[in-house]
Design an enzyme around this catalytic site. Sequence first.
Site, PDB file in Angstrom:
ATOM      1  N   ARG A  98       2.239   8.507  -7.085  1.00 34.03           N
ATOM      2  CA  ARG A  98       1.774   9.784  -7.664  1.00 34.03           C
ATOM      3  C   ARG A  98       2.014   9.959  -9.153  1.00 34.03           C
ATOM      4  O   ARG A  98       1.638  10.995  -9.701  1.00 34.03           O
ATOM      5  CB  ARG A  98       2.402  10.978  -6.926  1.00 34.03           C
TER       6      ARG A  98
ATOM      7  N   GLY B 151      -2.402  12.457   4.476  1.00 29.93           N
ATOM      8  CA  GLY B 151      -1.311  11.574   4.063  1.00 29.93           C
ATOM      9  C   GLY B 151       0.024  11.954   4.648  1.00 29.93           C
ATOM     10  O   GLY B 151       0.285  13.125   4.940  1.00 29.93           O
TER      11      GLY B 151
ATOM     12  N   HIS C 211       1.625   5.212  -2.415  1.00 27.98           N
ATOM     13  CA  HIS C 211       1.210   6.143  -3.469  1.00 27.98           C
ATOM     14  C   HIS C 211       2.472   6.685  -4.115  1.00 27.98           C
ATOM     15  O   HIS C 211       3.302   7.296  -3.430  1.00 27.98           O
ATOM     16  CB  HIS C 211       0.379   7.286  -2.872  1.00 27.98           C
TER      17      HIS C 211
ATOM     18  N   HIS D 164       2.944  14.321  -0.373  1.00 30.63           N
ATOM     19  CA  HIS D 164       2.272  15.529  -0.862  1.00 30.63           C
ATOM     20  C   HIS D 164       3.302  16.646  -0.872  1.00 30.63           C
ATOM     21  O   HIS D 164       3.971  16.874   0.141  1.00 30.63           O
ATOM     22  CB  HIS D 164       1.103  15.933   0.053  1.00 30.63           C
TER      23      HIS D 164
ATOM     24  N   HIS E 188       0.841  -1.212   0.000  1.00 26.34           N
ATOM     25  CA  HIS E 188       0.000   0.000   0.000  1.00 26.34           C
ATOM     26  C   HIS E 188       0.871   1.255   0.000  1.00 26.34           C
ATOM     27  O   HIS E 188       1.430   1.636   1.023  1.00 26.34           O
ATOM     28  CB  HIS E 188      -0.891   0.003   1.245  1.00 26.34           C
TER      29      HIS E 188
ATOM     30  N   ASP F 256       1.270   2.866   3.517  1.00 27.20           N
ATOM     31  CA  ASP F 256       0.419   3.964   3.021  1.00 27.20           C
ATOM     32  C   ASP F 256       1.266   5.224   2.788  1.00 27.20           C
ATOM     33  O   ASP F 256       0.823   6.342   3.079  1.00 27.20           O
ATOM     34  CB  ASP F 256      -0.756   4.249   3.963  1.00 27.20           C
TER      35      ASP F 256
ATOM     36  N   ASP G  47      -8.877   3.002  -3.218  1.00 29.61           N
ATOM     37  CA  ASP G  47      -8.232   3.659  -2.068  1.00 29.61           C
ATOM     38  C   ASP G  47      -8.250   5.184  -2.182  1.00 29.61           C
ATOM     39  O   ASP G  47      -8.052   5.757  -3.251  1.00 29.61           O
ATOM     40  CB  ASP G  47      -6.785   3.198  -1.914  1.00 29.61           C
TER      41      ASP G  47
ATOM     42  N   HIS H 133      -5.159  -0.165   5.687  1.00 24.86           N
ATOM     43  CA  HIS H 133      -4.849   0.733   6.829  1.00 24.86           C
ATOM     44  C   HIS H 133      -5.856   0.664   7.960  1.00 24.86           C
ATOM     45  O   HIS H 133      -6.436   1.677   8.356  1.00 24.86           O
ATOM     46  CB  HIS H 133      -4.640   2.173   6.357  1.00 24.86           C
TER      47      HIS H 133
HETATM   48  O1  DOR Z   1      -3.884   9.612   4.219  1.00 18.76           O
HETATM   49  C1  DOR Z   1      -4.200   9.148   3.130  1.00 18.76           C
HETATM   50  N1  DOR Z   1      -3.626   9.585   1.998  1.00 18.76           N
HETATM   51  N2  DOR Z   1      -5.143   8.202   3.083  1.00 18.76           N
HETATM   52  C2  DOR Z   1      -5.642   7.765   1.925  1.00 18.76           C
HETATM   53  O2  DOR Z   1      -6.484   6.914   1.949  1.00 18.76           O
HETATM   54  C3  DOR Z   1      -5.186   8.357   0.643  1.00 18.76           C
HETATM   55  C4  DOR Z   1      -3.839   8.903   0.770  1.00 18.76           C
HETATM   56  C5  DOR Z   1      -3.409   9.778  -0.381  1.00 18.76           C
HETATM   57  O3  DOR Z   1      -3.617   9.428  -1.529  1.00 18.76           O
HETATM   58  O4  DOR Z   1      -2.791  10.811  -0.106  1.00 18.76           O
END
Ligand code: DOR
Length: 421
Positions: free
Chosen positions: A63, A322, A61, A307, A59, A303, A151, A231
């Site tokens: 991007r 996130g 990201h 960002h 899990h 997770d 998700d 999560h």
């Molecule tokens: O905190 C999170 N960020 N939870 C999520 O389910 C999505 C993720 C994101 O894509 O930033």
Amino acid sequence: MLLIKNGRVIDPASGTDAKLDVLVDGDRIASVGPNLQAPSAEVIDASKWIVAPGFIDIHCHLREPGDESSETIETGARAAARSGFTAVCPMPNTRPVNDNASVTRFIVDRAAQAAAVRVWPIGAVSASSHGESLAEIAAMKQAGIVAVSDDGHPVANAKLMRQALEYCRTLELPVIDHCEDSSLFAGAVMREGANSVRLGLRGMPAATESICVARDVQVAALTGGRLHIAHLSAAESLAHVRQAKANGLPVTCEVTPHHFTLTDEDVTYDSCFKVNPPIASRADREALLEGLADGTVDAIATDHAPHEPARKDVEFDRAPFGMIGFETALALAIDELYHSGRVGLSRHVELFTTGPARVIGKTRRLAEGEPADLSLFSLDHPWTFRSEESASRSRNSPFDNRPFRGAPMMTVVAGRIAFRR
Ligand code: DOR
């Protein structure tokens, strides 16, 4: 050739826990045993380290495509390699959403060119993750997805979840479930309780998650499909998973390092603490630690949710959910699970290897003939995490400047050294 000498080899699949050598030839493990010799091999002294099968993060990201100023497949995979991960599964909430085979192929091709670790994408459950109709799941499976998930959002309703579980059952794919009741979630930014009141931030109760877990466990029972709870953060949710397992249902779950480490008492106005599901109560954290120890939890998953600062460095209310998570994952687990004495080393390794592999229908073994994916780590190496030194493009970690004892030391992917401390 690589000859990894005198490491403490932990292989949960075979129950191995012994001082052994591992010989890597090309992209495969050639041999595991005592006193191996290979005059032409590069010799790695692993006498102070644990030698484990390659970690898998089911899990994260990355991007890309669409938000490359927060992360790319290349930077995310480099951060993963520094963290002991040899394979990572990026969630489909990219722009465009990974809901069709051309996006899946883009990710697989980018990863083949640029990624230091294996990248096994997760496709969307529904078109654009909008919760209306199923995405092109079979075509994405052919292109390389290992699971489906909406998700970032829950699967909108029980009917769609039923269709997804039934369809994915025939494709032998798990449905990874971001559990959230939207009506209870509405506008909240942290866990509801005394601390949300103290901070003046809108809270959501634990039931936001556990109501949805209860719904989807029942839908899983209806269909026989494979349901994996992402999560998981609440004691009540874990109780539903425990009961489902006791009933013989193919239901699994993962827990993130931030959820088993932090509590809502740690949350400040620093938006790095803003994550979804939110950091939970002390009692929930305690339940997660129990589930990690007793086998109810199948996997630790990061997770990792980068960002870019321009978007995250704003008021708590306005920031996206996130936190980045690759580079602190192993050290947080060593601290909270191993050094605390709650979890033995083999179970600890299982949570990063055979556990997540099983969720996505793969195996992980440290044995002759297997792919040479290895994570070498130290249980006592002292270091301090500094988010400005992260290989990620983003900096949004609440663990900035945290000192640790225990660290990834070397990551081997398909026989190549992808990271060396
Ligand atoms: O905190 C999170 N960020 N939870 C999520 O389910 C999505 C993720 C994101 O894509 O930033």
